[in-house]
Design a protein around this motif. Structure first.
Motif, PDB file in Angstrom:
ATOM      1  N   ASP A  85       0.839  -1.211   0.000  1.00 21.93           N
ATOM      2  CA  ASP A  85       0.000   0.000   0.000  1.00 21.93           C
ATOM      3  C   ASP A  85       0.871   1.257   0.000  1.00 21.93           C
ATOM      4  OD1 ASP A  85      -2.236  -1.546   0.042  1.00 21.93           O
ATOM      5  OD2 ASP A  85      -2.603  -1.346   2.200  1.00 21.93           O
ATOM      6  N   GLY A  86       1.940   1.218   0.796  1.00 26.20           N
ATOM      7  CA  GLY A  86       2.839   2.377   0.860  1.00 26.20           C
ATOM      8  C   GLY A  86       3.503   2.651  -0.473  1.00 26.20           C
ATOM      9  N   ALA A  87       3.943   1.579  -1.160  1.00 28.78           N
ATOM     10  CA  ALA A  87       4.582   1.760  -2.473  1.00 28.78           C
ATOM     11  C   ALA A  87       3.607   2.370  -3.466  1.00 28.78           C
ATOM     12  CB  ALA A  87       5.103   0.420  -2.979  1.00 28.78           C
ATOM     13  N   GLN A  88       2.345   1.909  -3.427  1.00 26.31           N
ATOM     14  CA  GLN A  88       1.338   2.458  -4.341  1.00 26.31           C
ATOM     15  C   GLN A  88       1.070   3.927  -4.057  1.00 26.31           C
ATOM     16  OE1 GLN A  88      -2.053  -0.100  -3.883  1.00 26.31           O
ATOM     17  NE2 GLN A  88      -1.088  -1.841  -4.947  1.00 26.31           N
ATOM     18  N   MET A  89       0.978   4.293  -2.784  1.00 26.67           N
ATOM     19  CA  MET A  89       0.731   5.688  -2.419  1.00 26.67           C
ATOM     20  C   MET A  89       1.892   6.579  -2.855  1.00 26.67           C
ATOM     21  SD  MET A  89      -0.876   5.113   1.402  1.00 26.67           S
ATOM     22  CE  MET A  89      -1.071   6.858   1.742  1.00 26.67           C
ATOM     23  N   LEU A  90       3.103   6.073  -2.668  1.00 20.55           N
ATOM     24  CA  LEU A  90       4.286   6.861  -3.060  1.00 20.55           C
ATOM     25  C   LEU A  90       4.346   7.041  -4.567  1.00 20.55           C
ATOM     26  CD1 LEU A  90       6.937   5.277  -0.656  1.00 20.55           C
ATOM     27  CD2 LEU A  90       5.868   7.529  -0.453  1.00 20.55           C
ATOM     28  N   LYS A  91       4.005   5.985  -5.296  1.00 19.92           N
ATOM     29  CA  LYS A  91       3.984   6.097  -6.764  1.00 19.92           C
ATOM     30  C   LYS A  91       2.906   7.071  -7.215  1.00 19.92           C
ATOM     31  CE  LYS A  91       5.741   1.436  -7.741  1.00 19.92           C
ATOM     32  NZ  LYS A  91       5.408   0.081  -8.251  1.00 19.92           N
ATOM     33  N   LYS A  92       1.763   7.031  -6.543  1.00 19.73           N
ATOM     34  CA  LYS A  92       0.663   7.924  -6.899  1.00 19.73           C
ATOM     35  C   LYS A  92       1.065   9.381  -6.722  1.00 19.73           C
ATOM     36  CE  LYS A  92      -4.181   8.900  -5.776  1.00 19.73           C
ATOM     37  NZ  LYS A  92      -5.335   8.537  -4.904  1.00 19.73           N
ATOM     38  N   HIS A  93       1.857   9.652  -5.679  1.00 19.49           N
ATOM     39  CA  HIS A  93       2.313  11.025  -5.428  1.00 19.49           C
ATOM     40  C   HIS A  93       3.632  11.327  -6.148  1.00 19.49           C
ATOM     41  CE1 HIS A  93      -0.720  10.852  -2.250  1.00 19.49           C
ATOM     42  NE2 HIS A  93      -0.624  12.163  -2.153  1.00 19.49           N
ATOM     43  N   LYS A  94       4.063  10.401  -7.021  1.00 19.22           N
ATOM     44  CA  LYS A  94       5.244  10.589  -7.884  1.00 19.22           C
ATOM     45  C   LYS A  94       6.524  10.854  -7.097  1.00 19.22           C
ATOM     46  CE  LYS A  94       2.607  12.181 -11.876  1.00 19.22           C
ATOM     47  NZ  LYS A  94       2.393  13.238 -12.885  1.00 19.22           N
TER      48      LYS A  94
END
Length: 714
Positions: free
Chosen positions: A580-589
């Motif tokens: 989940d953390g990796a996805q959130m970080l990718k979403k915020h670029k």
């Protein structure tokens, strides 16, 4: 879609080798094209005996071979012939005269004693002939020199007819005269002169009159050259004279043709020799430029081939380095074209420290030094002082020192203000370098020229800093480069994700800060990127903000929700925080390095608590179902954060831990990670692990140190 995405698309179509080859080829073509005009010889359509419409200077220093040979031949022709004085010839000629007289004396002694005077008178004619024949025979056979060819029979007969006293008297006088004259230096052309002197001396001597003619003939015969021409020594001296002639050079910058003057044979010959006539072009400068480009591109290729990073990173670095280099080269070219403004030393305006500072901040110091050396070499060609094809060493030194100063002065890379500060100091160093070059050359400059050069140097330093600050965000965004400034920006508490952690999961935020302190100290101890580790720690548990209450550090004054759900569900919730953390970080670029840390900080470790709890309920539980999906830590920073995360949580759970307990706990956690193979995919060494363990212990002891108990006052 940023530049990195376009590059990735192209990379998927081409192999690494083909892509790299194309990059280097394009860079080589651009470099050759930019420098082509600066090495292209300027030619003129000039005819002999025409009037020059402009002043033409020599673009290079060259030896005029033809003129040099002419001067060498003149020097050789001026060398006089070498003569060797042979002193021994004096004694040789005296010995020859004595030998002749000895043979004559011997011939006279052989007359039979019983022959009477009357009989001698009767047989005299026959006896003279016999004696003459006998004398000539002896002279021919016993003497090295055939005297009979030069001395007539009449002379020999006069000697044969003389009495012993007359012969001895003549011999002594003749020897004396030969010694006197042959003691002087006689060359071939002076033999007749000395023979004449011999004749005069003999006529004035006391030699009997009837023997004077014979003595004169022998005296002249004795006079030979004793100062002989030495061709070998003469040739040596001619060669020495030719070698002593300095080569006739046409010097770089020398005026060949003055405007309005007639182009004579000499000027035309020099123009032809320099390749400045359109009728006599040369390709040597183009070949030289090709070699120069080959050396630069070859050096970069060799360095990149030994650079130990992934192929993807290597290609990104290559493109990034090439773009910065090309931008600097174009700036250099634009400033070089400003030479038409008739501003002397305009090259000092070039922001030489821009590229080195950009590359140091985004890549490393070694790349920055390489690009500084290459730019200095290119600058020496572009800023050629209006002499096509020449190399300006002064500007090369200026660019080299200015770029190096930019690298060394950028010590604190954590603030943009430091770049401006570095730019100011670079300006001061630029000024010092310029005055060093000016004073060393001992040239005469006006106050206005000194002012111009000072302004150029100052603007160069500040412009380097301003361009670095301005271009840095574009390169960071375009290539996804995680620079120090980007990390500082991400570490700000005002970042939306950090605010989210602070407000929604304050316990996680505090845990992340503590882990950051541990990880940064350990990274700096082994030479890894401490700032990256700190910022990565801030974001590594961002996934916990989706279900913060399921993580113990956020369970303040609430019951643990895991008590009411199955171990399998608990496992899914805990494991999900990494993905989940990796996805959130990718979403915020956020940069890939930060995303990787969030994904890798647990590796493929086992959730032991929930695994054993589930095993109590079902003995057939698969251990792999209770492991994090990974991947395992791929970098030193990720590995250190992985260990620090577990160590901080474990130590925090202890009550009043002692230094010994902390040390044992760290050893246990590290040993467990090693046995589980969690550190197998990163390049961390056992020696570095020992340093990390020691650093963790020191840092944690400083945090959890025991307070001194003061006695209560009575």
């Amino acid at each position: 879609m940023n530049l990195q995405d376009y590059i990735s698309k192209v990379r998927t179509l081409l192999s690494y080798k083909v892509f790299t080859f194309i990059c280097f080829l394009i860079l080589a073509i651009l470099l050759y094209g930019v420098l082509f005009y600066n090495v292209k010889p300027q030619t003129y359509d000039i005819e002999l005996f025409s009037v020059a419409d402009k002043t033409i200077r020599s673009p290079k220093t060259i030896v005029d071979e033809e003129k040099t040979k002419d001067e060498q031949q003149k020097a050789a022709d001026a060398v006089e012939k070498v003569y060797t004085f042979q002193k021994e010839k004096e004694q040789n000629r005296v010995s020859l005269i004595n030998s002749i007289f000895d043979f004559v004396t011997d011939a006279n002694k052989e007359i039979p004693a019983h022959i009477k005077d009357k009989e001698m008178e009767k047989t005299d004619k026959k006896t003279d002939k016999e004696r003459l024949v006998d004398l000539k025979s002896k002279l021919t056979s016993d003497v090295n020199e055939d005297v009979t060819k030069s001395i007539s029979d009449a002379v020999l007969m006069d000697l044969l007819k003389a009495t012993p006293f007359e012969l001895e008297q003549t011999r002594n006088i003749l020897n004396s005269q030969v010694e006197q004259l042959m003691g002087e230096k006689i060359r071939e052309d002076k033999v007749r002169q000395y023979q004449g002197r011999m004749e005069d001396l003999i006529r004035d001597s006391s030699i009997p009159t009837e023997l004077k003619s014979a003595a004169i003939a022998l005296g002249k015969y004795a006079i030979v050259p004793n100062e002989i021409y030495d061709p070998e020594q003469t040739d040596i001296r001619k060669k020495q004279a030719m070698q002593s002639v300095e080569p006739i050079k046409i010097l770089q910058g020398q005026v060949i043709v003055q405007e309005g003057h007639l182009i004579d044979h000499e000027s035309y010959h020099q123009l032809e020799l320099l390749g400045l006539l359109k009728s006599n072009p040369t390709i040597k400068p183009y070949i030289g430029l090709g070699i120069f480009v080959f050396l630069i591109i070859g050096s970069l290729y060799l360095y990149f081939s030994t650079f130990r990073v992934s192929e993807e990173k290597k290609q990104n670095y290559l493109i990034l380095l090439s773009l910065i280099f090309i931008i600097s080269l174009l700036l250099m070219k634009i400033i070089g074209l400003m030479a038409d403004l008739e501003l002397d030393k305009i090259g000092y305006l070039f922001p030489a420290a821009m590229a080195p500072m950009l590359i140091r901040m985004m890549l490393n110091e070694r790349f920055a030094f390489i690009i500084t050396i290459i730019l200095a070499a290119c600058g020496s060609i572009i800023f050629h002082d209006e002499i096509t094809g020449s190399v300006n060493i002064e500007i090369a030194i200026y660019i080299l020192f200015s770029g190096t100063a930019g690298i060394l002065l950028l010590t604190n890379r954590n603030r943009k203000s430091n770049i401006l500060q570095a730019g100011f100091f670079i300006s001061i160093i630029n000024i010092l370098i310029i005055f060093f070059l000016l004073f060393l050359g001992n040239g005469q400059f006006t106050k206005m020229e000194y002012l111009y050069y000072t302004i150029f140097a100052f603007v160069s330093g500040l412009l380097s800093a301003i361009l670095t600050i301005g271009l840095l965000p574009f390169f960071e965004a375009g290539f996804g480069v995680l620079s120090t400034l980007k990390l500082i920006e991400l570490s700000s508490p005002n970042h939306p994700l950090l605010k989210k952690i602070l407000t929604e999961a304050p316990g996680t935020y505090h845990h992340s800060v503590m882990v950051a302190n541990l990880a940064e100290a350990a990274c700096e101890a082994i030479g890894a990127n401490g700032l990256l580790a700190r910022v990565g720690c801030y974001y590594h548990d961002i996934g916990k903000t989706r279900r913060p209450q399921f993580f113990i550090e956020n369970q303040m004054n609430i019951e643990n929700p895991h008590n009411h759900i199955s171990p399998e569900t608990s496992k899914d919730i805990i494991i999900a925080h990494a993905t989940d953390g990796a996805q959130m970080l990718k979403k915020h670029k956020l940069p890939k390095e930060i995303v990787d840390i969030a994904e890798q900080h647990h590796g493929t470790t086992l959730l032991k608590y929930f695994y054993y709890k589930a095993k109590e309920e079902n003995d057939h539980i698969d251990e792999m179902d209770y492991r994090y999906p990974g991947p395992k830590p791929q970098t030193k920073e990720a590995a250190i954060i992985s260990i620090a995360d577990s160590v901080e949580a474990a130590v925090r759970s202890m009550t009043h831990p002692t230094p010994e307990q902390i040390k044992n706990l760290i050893d246990s956690i590290v040993q467990d990670r090693l046995k589980d193979g969690q550190l197998n995919e990163c390049d961390i060494t056992l020696k570095e692990i020992e340093v990390i363990k020691k650093t963790f212990s020191e840092t944690l002891n400083g945090i959890f140190h025991s307070r001194i108990e003061y006695p209560n006052p009575k």
